[in-house]
Design an enzyme around this catalytic site. Sequence first.
Site, short mmCIF file in Angstrom:
data_model
loop_
_atom_site.label_atom_id
_atom_site.label_comp_id
_atom_site.label_asym_id
_atom_site.label_seq_id
_atom_site.Cartn_x
_atom_site.Cartn_y
_atom_site.Cartn_z
N HIS A 128 0.30 -1.16 0.25
CA HIS A 128 -0.03 0.01 0.04
C HIS A 128 0.60 0.97 0.23
CE1 HIS A 128 -0.10 -0.31 4.87
NE2 HIS A 128 0.38 0.55 4.14
N SER A 150 4.91 2.44 7.57
CA SER A 150 3.90 1.66 7.09
C SER A 150 5.40 0.87 6.71
CB SER A 150 2.85 1.32 6.94
OG SER A 150 1.91 1.98 6.53
N ASP A 173 0.13 -7.43 1.71
CA ASP A 173 0.34 -6.19 1.29
C ASP A 173 2.17 -5.91 1.68
OD1 ASP A 173 -0.04 -3.38 1.50
OD2 ASP A 173 0.05 -3.15 3.84
#
Length: 378
Positions: free
Chosen positions: A114, A222, A144
Site C-alpha cells: 500500500h 508502514s 500487503d
Amino acid sequence: MKPSHPLPLQPRRAVLQGLLLGACALGLGLPPAVARAQKERPQALPRPITPRGPLDADERNHIDVFKRVSPSVVNITSLALQRDMFSLNVSQVPTGTGTGFIWDDAGHVVTNFHVIQEASGARVTLSDQSTYRAELVGAFPDRDLAVLRIEAPKGKLPAIPVGSSRDLLVGQKVYAIGNPFGLDQTMTTGIVSALNREIESVTRRTIRGVIQTDAAINPGNSGGPLLDSAGRLIGVNTAIYSPSGGSSGIGFAIPVDEVNRIVPRLIRDGRIERPSLGIAAGTRQLQEALKLPKGVALLRVTPGWPAQRAGLQPFARAAAGGITAGDVITAVNGAPVEDFDDLLNELERFQSGDTVTLSVWRSGRTRQVSVKLAAGEA
C-alpha cells in the site's frame, strides 16, 4: 507548519532596568538606590554538571540495536505523474512517504504494497541521505508486501538481520524503526502485545498470524521493520488501529516467516503464482443450510484440473429437485481449513507441480486424497 510558541512576557523589573540602562547611554545618571541594588545582585554562574554514571543494560541495548540496524532502514517516497496545465509537460511529483528495509546487497528493498500502490514510481532514500530511483520487482497485495530494487553500491546496502516469528512470545520486547510523519530514522520500543491476530489486506483478503505490538507506529511507519531485542527482523509494520489516525498503542506487523516465504518468490518470479485445484467454492450460507462441517464445499469442479482428476465431486441439484452430495475439503496436509480463504492460504505455501494430501468429507465420512497442484489462480 511549525508550531507557534508565544513569546514570554518580560518581568516589569527587567523592563525598568532596560529603560534605566538606556538612560545611562544618553548620559543620565542612575538613581543611587538603583545603582546600590544592582551592586547587591548575586553573581549567577552555570550549575555544575552532575555525573550520570553508566547507562543501564536496557539503554545500551536500545542504542546498540539502533546503531546496527538503522543503516538497513530506508525512506520511500511514492511518485505520481502530473501534467502542467499550461505547458502540458509531464513530471513525477511526491504523493506520500513510507518505510522499507534493505533485503540484500543486490539492492532489493521490502516494503508494504500500500506504500507504492497506484504510484507511477518511487524514490528510496538511504540512511546517509543519498537517494535512488527504484523499480518495482514484484508485489503480493494479498499480503500487503512489495519488493523494489535500487542501483546503489553494495557498501551502502547492509541487509537487515532476519529472525523468526514462529517462536515469539507475548511480552517480548520489540523495536520499530521508520519514518513516522516523514521524520526519518525514528525508533520506538514496546512489547509483543498479542499473536495470531487477523487484519484485512488491500484486496480484502484476510492476513492471518499477525503480530500485535504497542510500540508507537504512525503513518509513515508502514513497511518498516519490527525487531526483536537482538535486532533481528520479526515483522513488517503494516497497520494501526486508531480512530484518530495516530498511534493508540495497537499496531500490527506481518510476521517475518511469511515475509521470508514470499519475498524470495517475488524476487525470482515478480509475483506469487498460487497453485490451483480447479474448483469453485460454495458460500457459507450454503454450508449452513446443508449442515456441512467447516471447510470448503465444492460448488464446481473444472474438467481436466487436479480436483477433477482426483475424483472430487461438487454439490449439485438433482433432477428430482434435491441436492446431490458433494465433497468438502477440511484440511491440506493435515492443516485444517475452515473456509476458502484458509484454503488459499495453505495453497500459497506450495508451488505448481507439488503434491498435497487433502482431507475430504462426504456424507459423514472423511477420506484422504492425493492431488498434484496445477498453475493457476482458481
